[in-house]
Design a protein around this motif. Structure first.
Motif, PDB file in Angstrom:
ATOM      1  N   GLU A  87      51.290  66.988  20.213  1.00  0.00           N
ATOM      2  CA  GLU A  87      51.865  66.479  18.980  1.00  0.00           C
ATOM      3  C   GLU A  87      53.203  65.805  19.265  1.00  0.00           C
ATOM      4  N   LEU A  88      53.508  64.784  18.465  1.00  0.00           N
ATOM      5  CA  LEU A  88      54.795  64.110  18.595  1.00  0.00           C
ATOM      6  C   LEU A  88      55.450  64.020  17.227  1.00  0.00           C
ATOM      7  N   VAL A  89      56.708  63.643  17.242  1.00  0.00           N
ATOM      8  CA  VAL A  89      57.480  63.509  16.009  1.00  0.00           C
ATOM      9  C   VAL A  89      57.927  62.058  15.875  1.00  0.00           C
ATOM     10  N   LEU A  90      57.701  61.482  14.696  1.00  0.00           N
ATOM     11  CA  LEU A  90      58.143  60.122  14.382  1.00  0.00           C
ATOM     12  C   LEU A  90      59.211  60.219  13.300  1.00  0.00           C
ATOM     13  N   ILE A  91      60.402  59.696  13.599  1.00  0.00           N
ATOM     14  CA  ILE A  91      61.509  59.707  12.642  1.00  0.00           C
ATOM     15  C   ILE A  91      61.908  58.271  12.353  1.00  0.00           C
ATOM     16  N   GLY A  92      61.990  57.925  11.077  1.00  0.00           N
ATOM     17  CA  GLY A  92      62.368  56.577  10.689  1.00  0.00           C
ATOM     18  C   GLY A  92      62.811  56.532   9.243  1.00  0.00           C
ATOM     19  N   VAL A  93      63.316  55.385   8.852  1.00  0.00           N
ATOM     20  CA  VAL A  93      63.777  55.179   7.480  1.00  0.00           C
ATOM     21  C   VAL A  93      62.710  54.416   6.719  1.00  0.00           C
ATOM     22  N   ARG A  94      62.266  55.002   5.616  1.00  0.00           N
ATOM     23  CA  ARG A  94      61.273  54.366   4.753  1.00  0.00           C
ATOM     24  C   ARG A  94      61.789  54.400   3.316  1.00  0.00           C
ATOM     25  N   LYS A  95      61.901  53.224   2.701  1.00  0.00           N
ATOM     26  CA  LYS A  95      62.381  53.113   1.318  1.00  0.00           C
ATOM     27  C   LYS A  95      63.749  53.773   1.143  1.00  0.00           C
ATOM     28  N   GLY A  96      64.601  53.597   2.162  1.00  0.00           N
ATOM     29  CA  GLY A  96      65.953  54.103   2.085  1.00  0.00           C
ATOM     30  C   GLY A  96      66.125  55.572   2.393  1.00  0.00           C
ATOM     31  N   LYS A  97      65.056  56.265   2.740  1.00  0.00           N
ATOM     32  CA  LYS A  97      65.135  57.689   3.035  1.00  0.00           C
ATOM     33  C   LYS A  97      64.620  57.959   4.446  1.00  0.00           C
TER      34      LYS A  97
END
Length: 268
Positions: free
Chosen positions: A147-157
């Motif tokens: 498993e991996l983790v994806l972190i990003g900004v979507r719709k300002g959050k």
């Protein structure tokens, strides 16, 4: 079916497909960023054709009008901005601008942790997916987790998503092969391990596979020696409250991360 009815049905189908494609393209519209190289053309004005690199402050240099801020704009929005400056300056009365991204370098994704080539990688197209970025990073290393983790900004959050990589392909769960965006971080943690010592042929630390049982763990450790026995075998396991547990397991019992198997010496 009359020809006119068939033609009408075909026309409706083509209109539906076109609308669907336009909607999908709008959802995945690429935003220009620093480092991008674009080709700009002006209809019926070939002398104005220009290849430009978006600077760190998001600007390009275009003939007649000078600096134009395009960073953070979609391609259609950048086309409109250049056209407006040409029109307002009186250089072209009705400019029709076309922008073709040649190299997309402005938006990058960081791939970290247990991959073969960790680093920052550019989004070469606007619709690159998670699997594309993993491939650019050389894939998950042998020490990496499933498993991996994806972190990003979507719709300002800020959003954090945990993704089961084998399920993408083994189960056909391609919906989790998401489109990545500039600034995203992909992190692959180290795979869980278990430990085995005592009367086994290969004591040490080993990767814990999914659903691995005590018997499979013993086999990974080379099996019990001629002096060892599975009777009275122990597993030292840390509970959720942090306390150490000592378990006498069954051979078909499932192992947990960081379990320590101790194989005793036979008394006979």
């Amino acid at each position: 079916m009359p020809i006119r009815h068939l033609f009408k049905s075909l026309l409706c189908l083509l209109m539906f497909v076109g609308a669907l494609g336009s909607a999908q393209a709008a959802d995945a519209e690429y935003v220009l960023g620093p480092g991008d190289i674009i080709r700009i053309t002006v209809f019926q004005n070939p002398d104005l054709t220009t290849e430009a690199r978006v600077s760190e402050n998001g600007a390009i240099t275009f003939p007649l009008v000078g600096n134009v801020d395009v960073g953070g704009l979609t391609v259609p929005a950048a086309e409109s901005r250049i056209a407006e400056q040409l029109r307002s300056g009186g250089f072209v009365l009705q400019p029709q601008i076309g922008i073709l991204p040649l190299q997309i370098r402005g938006n990058q994704v960081a791939v970290l942790g247990q991959v073969n080539r960790p680093g920052r990688y550019p989004l070469e197209t606007f619709n690159m997916r998670l699997s594309d970025m993993l491939a650019m990073a050389g894939g998950i290393a042998a020490t990496g987790a499933d498993e991996l983790v994806l972190i990003g900004v979507r719709k300002g959050k800020i959003e954090r998503t945990q993704i089961d990589v084998p399920a993408l392909f083994m189960k056909g769960d391609l919906a989790k092969d998401v489109i990545v965006s500039g600034g995203d971080v992909i992190y692959v943690h180290r795979a869980p391990t278990f430990y085995i010592y005592g009367e086994v042929n290969r004591p040490g630390a080993f990767r814990l596979e999914r659903g691995m049982t005590v018997m499979q763990g013993l086999a990974t450790g080379g099996g019990v020696t001629i002096r060892g026995t599975t009777r009275g075998m122990q597993i030292h396991r840390r509970a959720e409250d942090g306390k150490q547990q000592v378990i006498e397991p069954q051979l078909d019992q499932e192992l947990a991360p960081n379990d320590v198997i101790f194989v005793k010496e036979s008394l006979f």
